[in-house]
Design an enzyme around this catalytic site. Structure first.
Site, short mmCIF file in Angstrom:
data_model
loop_
_atom_site.label_atom_id
_atom_site.label_comp_id
_atom_site.label_asym_id
_atom_site.label_seq_id
_atom_site.Cartn_x
_atom_site.Cartn_y
_atom_site.Cartn_z
N GLY A 48 2.59 -1.15 8.23
CA GLY A 48 3.99 -1.37 8.57
C GLY A 48 4.35 -1.00 9.99
N GLY A 49 3.38 -1.03 10.90
CA GLY A 49 3.66 -0.68 12.28
C GLY A 49 3.56 0.81 12.54
CE1 TYR A 51 4.60 5.10 -11.37
CE2 TYR A 51 6.22 3.33 -11.25
CZ TYR A 51 4.92 3.77 -11.12
OH TYR A 51 3.95 2.88 -10.76
N GLY A 58 2.29 2.65 4.33
CA GLY A 58 2.90 2.51 5.64
C GLY A 58 1.93 2.17 6.76
CG LEU A 59 -2.17 3.57 6.67
CD1 LEU A 59 -3.62 3.59 6.22
CD2 LEU A 59 -1.97 4.52 7.84
N PRO A 114 1.43 -2.77 -0.96
CG PRO A 114 3.40 -4.00 -0.85
CD PRO A 114 2.71 -2.96 -1.68
CG LEU A 115 4.10 -2.52 3.62
CD1 LEU A 115 5.40 -2.02 4.25
CD2 LEU A 115 3.60 -3.76 4.34
#
Length: 328
Positions: free
Chosen positions: A222-223, A53, A219-220, A215-216
């Site tokens: 996440g609204g 990372y 971003g898909l 988990p999102l």
């Protein structure tokens, strides 16, 4: 904060794990330090990172994230002592032969380099970032046993393993009278439920904790459609995420409408769903701001009713364990 044990171990970890992949490429060091301090203030004691990372778009600066965390630990004040620290080994670091993967040689080099960057004398959870099909399990487990005996690591975990790999790993460890894996880090969210076929059954059989990443789903969940209408730049958006959006647009529209009916932000609903899954130990969250972190912690108070979970299964169909999912 809520806490649970990591798999079948006695180690207590928070129900949310702070992911640090953004530290360096997207989150400046001072902001990263504030996020880690805030995580401790909110009771999050479980931090996840990896040796690779910190990379910039050209692939340089690997290890930068571990260095940022190490300088945070160096400030003292109980920062290291209160943290269950997880990092990873496998990724190629220097471009030379044996600069990555899971040979005993590479593992020894990698752990010493991570310890130096992290400014600590031990890693609590040392995770194999990917399966290494070229290295036999006896070699891997011998290397890990040495690290445990030396006190450099405490537990071993995996990431991105298939169910078959988990079985191989655990049966090999059992033959050596070694604890083996205690957790698996997998892609798991409402859109990506393939691990319900074989990975989750294997985890439950062997008593391993599940640490879902993304988990999102970039971003898909996440609204993203609401943000698209508002002209807001979607966090983490990539060409791949845009392709997924085109594929799942109607399903995501139904999902966002359902979240609005419930009075929940779509991101909160996605995280609450993961927290409701029986195999999940701690979803890995990657906040870029303190506000994002606070919102994630607040989701712990959201309890989803059975009818809500059933509706989510209708929108995003999951899997039964194999083979019943596709055969009798």
């Amino acid at each position: 904060m809520e806490y649970t044990h990591l798999g079948r171990t006695g180690l207590t970890v928070s129900r949310l794990c702070l992911g640090t992949m953004n530290f360096g490429p997207h989150t400046e060091e001072a902001d990263a330090h504030r996020l880690m301090d805030t995580a401790h203030e909110r009771g999050i004691n479980f931090f996840d990172t990896a040796n690779v990372y910190g990379r910039d778009p050209e692939g340089n600066l690997k290890g930068r994230t571990e260095e940022i965390i190490g300088r945070w630990f160096a400030q003292g004040g109980g920062r290291r002592e209160r943290t269950v620290l997880a990092t990873k080994v496998y990724g190629e670091m220097d471009g030379w032969p044996n600069g990555g993967k899971l040979s005993a040689h590479a593992i020894r080099k990698s752990v010493d380099a991570s310890l130096k960057r992290l400014q600590t004398d031990h890693i609590d959870l040392y995770q194999m970032h990917h399966i290494d099909r070229d290295t036999p399990w006896d070699e891997i487990w011998q290397a890990m046993e040495v690290l445990v005996a030396q006190g450099k690591i405490t537990y071993v975990g995996s990431s991105n393993f298939a169910g078959w790999h988990l079985a191989q790993a655990q049966e090999s460890a059992r033959s050596r009278h070694f604890l083996g894996l205690v957790s698996e880090q997998s892609l798991y969210n409402l859109l990506d439920r393939a691990i319900e076929l074989e990975v989750i059954p294997a985890l439950q059989h062997y008593g391993l904790g599940l640490l879902p990443w993304s988990p999102l789903r970039s971003g898909l969940l996440g609204g993203i459609l609401r943000k698209e209408r508002e002209g807001t730049r979607v966090r983490g958006a990539t060409a791949y995420a845009s392709e997924l959006l085109d594929t799942h647009r109607e399903r995501l529209r139904t999902y966002e409408d359902f979240a609005e009916e419930l009075g929940l932000d779509p991101a909160d609903l996605a995280l609450a769903w993961l927290l409701s899954r029986p195999a999940v130990t701690a979803p890995i969250i990657g906040p870029r701001t303190v506000e994002h972190l606070e919102a994630a912690v607040a989701v712990l108070d959201v309890k989803l009713e059975r009818k809500t979970l059933d509706r989510l299964d209708e929108i995003f169909p999951g899997h039964r364990p194999a083979p019943e999912d596709y055969a009798w």
